[in-house]
Design an enzyme around this catalytic site. Sequence first.
Site, PDB file in Angstrom:
ATOM      1  N   SER A 141       0.866  -1.291  -0.267  1.00 43.46           N
ATOM      2  CA  SER A 141       0.046  -0.021  -0.004  1.00 43.46           C
ATOM      3  C   SER A 141       0.930   1.276   0.031  1.00 43.46           C
ATOM      4  CB  SER A 141      -0.977  -0.061   1.409  1.00 43.46           C
ATOM      5  OG  SER A 141      -1.882   0.817   1.082  1.00 43.46           O
ATOM      6  N   ASP A 307      -8.383  -7.031  -4.412  1.00 50.85           N
ATOM      7  CA  ASP A 307      -8.068  -5.479  -3.865  1.00 50.85           C
ATOM      8  C   ASP A 307      -8.980  -4.629  -4.911  1.00 50.85           C
ATOM      9  OD1 ASP A 307      -6.854  -3.355  -3.086  1.00 50.85           O
ATOM     10  OD2 ASP A 307      -5.074  -3.936  -2.912  1.00 50.85           O
ATOM     11  N   HIS A 340      -8.030  -5.653  -0.121  1.00 49.40           N
ATOM     12  CA  HIS A 340      -6.426  -4.898   0.142  1.00 49.40           C
ATOM     13  C   HIS A 340      -5.726  -5.508   1.302  1.00 49.40           C
ATOM     14  CE1 HIS A 340      -3.599  -1.507  -0.617  1.00 49.40           C
ATOM     15  NE2 HIS A 340      -3.710  -0.951   0.860  1.00 49.40           N
TER      16      HIS A 340
END
Lengths: 367, 367
Positions: A141, A307, A340
Amino acid sequence: MAFGADRPLAMDAGVLLAPWQIAYQTYGTLNAARSNAILVCHALTGDQHVANIHPVTGKRGWWETLVGPGRPVDTDRFFVICANVVGGCLGTTGPASLNPATGEPYGLDFPVVTVRDMVRAQALLLDRLGIDNLFCVVGGSMGGMQVLQWAASFPERVFAAIPIATACIHSAQNIAFHEVGRQAVMADPDWRGGRYFVDGAKPSKGLAVARMGAHITYLSEATLHRKFGRRLQDRAAPTFSFDADFQVESYLRYQGEAFVERFDANSYLYLTRAMDYFDLAADYGGVLANAFTGSRTRFCVVSFTSDWLFPTAGSRAIVHALNAVAASVSFVEIETDKGHDAFLLDEPELFATTGGFLAAAARARGL
Amino acid sequence: MAFGADRPLAMDAGVLLAPWQIAYQTYGTLNAARSNAILVCHALTGDQHVANIHPVTGKRGWWETLVGPGRPVDTDRFFVICANVVGGCLGTTGPASLNPATGEPYGLDFPVVTVRDMVRAQALLLDRLGIDNLFCVVGGSMGGMQVLQWAASFPERVFAAIPIATACIHSAQNIAFHEVGRQAVMADPDWRGGRYFVDGAKPSKGLAVARMGAHITYLSEATLHRKFGRRLQDRAAPTFSFDADFQVESYLRYQGEAFVERFDANSYLYLTRAMDYFDLAADYGGVLANAFTGSRTRFCVVSFTSDWLFPTAGSRAIVHALNAVAASVSFVEIETDKGHDAFLLDEPELFATTGGFLAAAARARGL
């Protein structure tokens, strides 16, 4: 690690930040050749406590699935470093730090932070630690953005790079979600224009709402369905009220409440902003491949099928750019319904992928 | 239309609401056989002003793309009715209405509303208007839920039904997004436990945040990318501040600000709750098909490829249930990048589908 006026942090906002400090954790032992260091970069609300008990929450390290003795990022073999990002709130200088010019916390007087600033700060820390070259940089991320920035800014210092569940650019939808979160914080009268420190107030309600909204984006619809569905909370029938009737409501409220105990609201504004500003290609004439021209770094790019915050398309764009400059890159899209957050969870294919990549890279590096 | 104590609204919360009223608009002319009436059901933040200038905003009707002279729902041919839902804030009794027991607005003393309550209220309105049978019921999103509820509760009164961009059940993810919106409203100190009417305050900031977050879910990532991308707002470079640097931020802020001018915060709580509670199968032994057993209604189910709030899977579940009881059903998934909001926008395939379906149904009905 503290840096004085002689080692200011040159920030993209045009500010020389000084004095400043960076808080970090290390695990394992640096070898004599100083060649086995792995830098872990944390995500938006993460911190340096990758693989130890968190001093505030008392919980286990946030990436003990991946980092530790015998894990893919093996602390018996590698020297692992993780630093709190600049702008953060776990010891590195950020908006809650004292502004030497005023003697009170910076608040919104803190310069807006970029991912490049985070990486510059980490590079200065490594200089101080005497680590010229990283065996690997790894993160998911916002951590993955730092990995990409490292590879672009300091290619000669990065032998291998593992950007996970990330992108070279923050999308309009992601900026939109971040903006809602910021507005939730700023709408809280206890935010007081960022000066909540003055009278000890905290914009906890606004920050909790921001976290609740963001948390939905970290999961997939399938996960929410599997974990909660429409199950009711401790009751047989709906209450016909605005209590947390559904388990998913109760879960989200808990996520919001727990978050405000450990995170600073202004840091949340700054770090979401840093992600919004991230657009690696923009620094290289709008052509992403130019960010990696001549790179000898080995890349392992990882995405997850469910995700929707950082969809696989973003990882493919990275891979295409790396291929365009003939960089060494492997790419794995992992099938999972965990969304995610999969990068933080028990995902055997993630461990196999990263472990295998690191083992091969270690052989190539002569470790 | 006002209803006295002799015609209370029997609500699922176990309350007989009286007195109560329902605000509505009509377009076109009811034929002599009273057989050409089409009921339009509005979505969460819609109202009865389908095809006329809105009295509060001064804007055009919210569904003039679909409803009007020569449009698919042709007001030259059909008698179109749209009523503000119970719990709403545009004239129908809701939490902002005066509670006769106290002489002040209901606030949270208003009973929690369900989609079935909305439909019951509409049925009482039609009784009063002397319309026994509807030629068609049509609506999108929460409006589509009402369409399905109409077909289940009053099959003999519905000749044709067009549920668009909807589902028979509100998903965990959708409940989660709604809960964030409600918490944003409730976190605003001006909400005052729902009693903001007492001193003229309004939880505008909280409601604006709720709207901003919801608005993202009405669009697709592709739309946000196409409309805004990462373009900056009236400037060449980012400001390194928390101003609305990006156009998408400015757009969302505007959406939030405009919404609070026309909508009541408590109504927002009630209507999101009604959607959360919607689970049509639950009223029929958990088997959705049972809701439509023996139905002679003709259905036209429509979904949109990029609608991630009410994905096509939810429409397929409706179609499967209808097929299981040998109901008459056509199903169209329309290719578009406009997301959930596509049902409100210029979508030629939506007009062709609904127009064609209505023309065939009108022939079958002898209109």
